[in-house]
Design an enzyme around this catalytic site. Structure first.
Site, PDB file in Angstrom:
ATOM      1  N   TYR A 157       8.273 -25.969  28.331  1.00  0.00           N
ATOM      2  CA  TYR A 157       8.617 -24.869  29.250  1.00  0.00           C
ATOM      3  C   TYR A 157       7.782 -23.625  28.939  1.00  0.00           C
ATOM      4  CZ  TYR A 157      11.450 -21.094  31.366  1.00  0.00           C
ATOM      5  OH  TYR A 157      11.877 -19.993  32.075  1.00  0.00           O
TER       6      TYR A 157
HETATM    7  N1  LIG Z   1      17.382 -16.385  33.901  1.00  0.00           N
HETATM    8  C1  LIG Z   1      16.550 -15.982  32.951  1.00  0.00           C
HETATM    9  O1  LIG Z   1      16.969 -15.460  31.928  1.00  0.00           O
HETATM   10  C2  LIG Z   1      15.052 -16.150  33.112  1.00  0.00           C
HETATM   11  C3  LIG Z   1      14.246 -15.675  32.075  1.00  0.00           C
HETATM   12  C4  LIG Z   1      12.873 -15.808  32.178  1.00  0.00           C
HETATM   13  C5  LIG Z   1      12.320 -16.389  33.304  1.00  0.00           C
HETATM   14  N2  LIG Z   1      13.130 -16.843  34.303  1.00  0.00           N
HETATM   15  C6  LIG Z   1      12.463 -17.449  35.462  1.00  0.00           C
HETATM   16  O2  LIG Z   1      13.048 -16.984  36.657  1.00  0.00           O
HETATM   17  C7  LIG Z   1      13.025 -18.018  37.642  1.00  0.00           C
HETATM   18  C8  LIG Z   1      14.425 -18.262  38.167  1.00  0.00           C
HETATM   19  O3  LIG Z   1      15.247 -18.642  37.066  1.00  0.00           O
HETATM   20  P1  LIG Z   1      16.828 -18.730  37.181  1.00  0.00           P
HETATM   21  O4  LIG Z   1      17.345 -18.281  35.873  1.00  0.00           O
HETATM   22  O5  LIG Z   1      17.318 -18.097  38.413  1.00  0.00           O
HETATM   23  O6  LIG Z   1      17.020 -20.328  37.249  1.00  0.00           O
HETATM   24  P2  LIG Z   1      18.239 -21.173  37.866  1.00  0.00           P
HETATM   25  O7  LIG Z   1      18.235 -22.454  37.098  1.00  0.00           O
HETATM   26  O8  LIG Z   1      19.490 -20.371  37.889  1.00  0.00           O
HETATM   27  O9  LIG Z   1      17.749 -21.430  39.359  1.00  0.00           O
HETATM   28  C9  LIG Z   1      16.586 -22.177  39.590  1.00  0.00           C
HETATM   29  C10 LIG Z   1      16.653 -22.800  40.958  1.00  0.00           C
HETATM   30  O10 LIG Z   1      15.504 -23.649  41.103  1.00  0.00           O
HETATM   31  C11 LIG Z   1      15.920 -24.899  41.600  1.00  0.00           C
HETATM   32  N3  LIG Z   1      15.004 -25.947  41.163  1.00  0.00           N
HETATM   33  C12 LIG Z   1      14.708 -26.318  39.900  1.00  0.00           C
HETATM   34  N4  LIG Z   1      13.867 -27.356  39.900  1.00  0.00           N
HETATM   35  C13 LIG Z   1      13.614 -27.660  41.191  1.00  0.00           C
HETATM   36  C14 LIG Z   1      12.832 -28.654  41.842  1.00  0.00           C
HETATM   37  N5  LIG Z   1      12.154 -29.590  41.148  1.00  0.00           N
HETATM   38  N6  LIG Z   1      12.796 -28.681  43.182  1.00  0.00           N
HETATM   39  C15 LIG Z   1      13.502 -27.778  43.904  1.00  0.00           C
HETATM   40  N7  LIG Z   1      14.266 -26.821  43.346  1.00  0.00           N
HETATM   41  C16 LIG Z   1      14.329 -26.761  41.998  1.00  0.00           C
HETATM   42  C17 LIG Z   1      17.331 -25.095  41.055  1.00  0.00           C
HETATM   43  O11 LIG Z   1      18.081 -26.038  41.813  1.00  0.00           O
HETATM   44  C18 LIG Z   1      17.890 -23.685  41.139  1.00  0.00           C
HETATM   45  O12 LIG Z   1      18.491 -23.424  42.392  1.00  0.00           O
HETATM   46  C19 LIG Z   1      12.417 -19.236  36.951  1.00  0.00           C
HETATM   47  O13 LIG Z   1      11.036 -19.289  37.242  1.00  0.00           O
HETATM   48  C20 LIG Z   1      12.627 -18.958  35.484  1.00  0.00           C
HETATM   49  O14 LIG Z   1      11.669 -19.607  34.665  1.00  0.00           O
HETATM   50  C21 LIG Z   1      14.492 -16.747  34.223  1.00  0.00           C
END
Ligand SMILES: NC(=O)c1ccc[n+]([C@@H]2O[C@H](COP(=O)([O-])OP(=O)(O)OC[C@H]3O[C@@H](n4cnc5c(N)ncnc54)[C@H](O)[C@@H]3O)[C@@H](O)[C@H]2O)c1
Length: 250
Positions: A157
């Site tokens: 990741y």
């Molecule tokens: N939440 C955090 O603390 C955090 C920190 C750093 C980076 N991020 C980044 O922010 C972005 C959003 O993260 P989040 O925390 O909201 O994640 P989350 O897991 O809450 O939501 C991610 C969404 O993407 C969808 N998804 C995942 N794989 C998929 C696929 N193969 N096809 C279609 N849909 C898919 C999931 O179903 C979900 O609805 C991501 O890029 C993540 O890396 C989040």
């Protein structure tokens, strides 16, 4: 923290595509673009969450597993066919599953890249002809603070998320002459449902609060605010940059 949101007149009627819009940061971003009067489509493989977000926001939900590039291309074409040429792309979908170094096999490594990196490139590739036709556009890639903070326990990741920086800067150079801007938003630790369910404990919360200069929980809206600005014409001369929204924790 203010409940007020900036109003961006340039987002009114703009066609916006968001990946991973069925939950977390993506779902809130879908809602915030819809409130700006944008025409919003989102892709996700979570059919239940997607239907709920679509009902709440009026956005167009197209179910799609973004690891499948044939399906991804068809879904982007369907979104454009129904809403018009896409001029804002938010590459948001990802999944931060933990994995021990010893357990990773080549198939799993490739699957992690497909989940966390590859679709960002192929979604950009699919929308670029539309953005060229429209005379410009904005691509916003979601990165992660994790690799910058040397977070362990998920090397595939963190590798994929580090590569988002290279993808962003390389594409910004290629697409600048077409007035297509490419930027990265780097979230700190955001309190989404998934993070709260899996990782938030009194100890982890105390650690992250100690690291942040600004105290308080970071929320999906903190990311959506930055994404909106990068999509709007207010950032017209901003490209090839990354914007860290982490309360000053790195
Ligand atoms: N939440 C955090 O603390 C955090 C920190 C750093 C980076 N991020 C980044 O922010 C972005 C959003 O993260 P989040 O925390 O909201 O994640 P989350 O897991 O809450 O939501 C991610 C969404 O993407 C969808 N998804 C995942 N794989 C998929 C696929 N193969 N096809 C279609 N849909 C898919 C999931 O179903 C979900 O609805 C991501 O890029 C993540 O890396 C989040």
């Amino acid at each position: 923290m203010t409940e007020q949101f900036a109003r961006y007149p340039s987002l009114m009627g703009r066609v916006v595509l968001i990946t991973g819009g069925a939950g977390g940061i993506g779902a809130v971003t879908v809602a915030r673009f819809a409130q700006q009067g944008a025409r919003v489509a989102f892709l996700d493989f979570d059919a239940t969450g997607g239907a709920k977000v679509a009902a709440e926001t009026g956005a167009l939900f197209i179910p799609c597993d973004l690891r499948d590039i044939v399906a991804l291309r068809a879904a982007v074409a369907e979104a454009a066919g129904r809403l018009g040429d896409i001029t804002v792309l938010v590459n948001n979908a990802a999944r931060d599953d933990r994995h021990a170094l010893e357990t990773v096999e080549p198939d799993y490594w490739d699957e992690r890249m497909a989940t966390n990196l590859r679709h960002q490139f192929f979604c950009a590739q699919a929308v670029v002809p539309m953005m060229r036709r429209a005379g410009g556009g904005s691509i916003i890639n979601l990165g992660s603070i994790s690799w910058m903070n040397r977070t362990g326990g998920m090397p595939a990741y963190t590798t994929a998320k580090a590569a988002v920086r290279g993808l962003t800067r390389g594409l910004a150079r290629d697409l600048g002459p077409d007035r297509i801007r490419v930027n990265e938003v780097v979230p700190g630790w955001i309190y989404t449902e998934r993070q709260i369910a899996l990782w938030v404990t009194p100890e982890s919360e105390a650690r992250s609060q100690a690291n942040q200069c600004l105290k308080g929980r970071l929320l999906p809206d903190d990311i959506a605010r930055m994404v909106l600005w990068l999509a709007a014409d207010d950032s017209a001369m901003v490209t090839a940059q990354h914007f860290v929204v982490d309360g000053g924790s790195n």
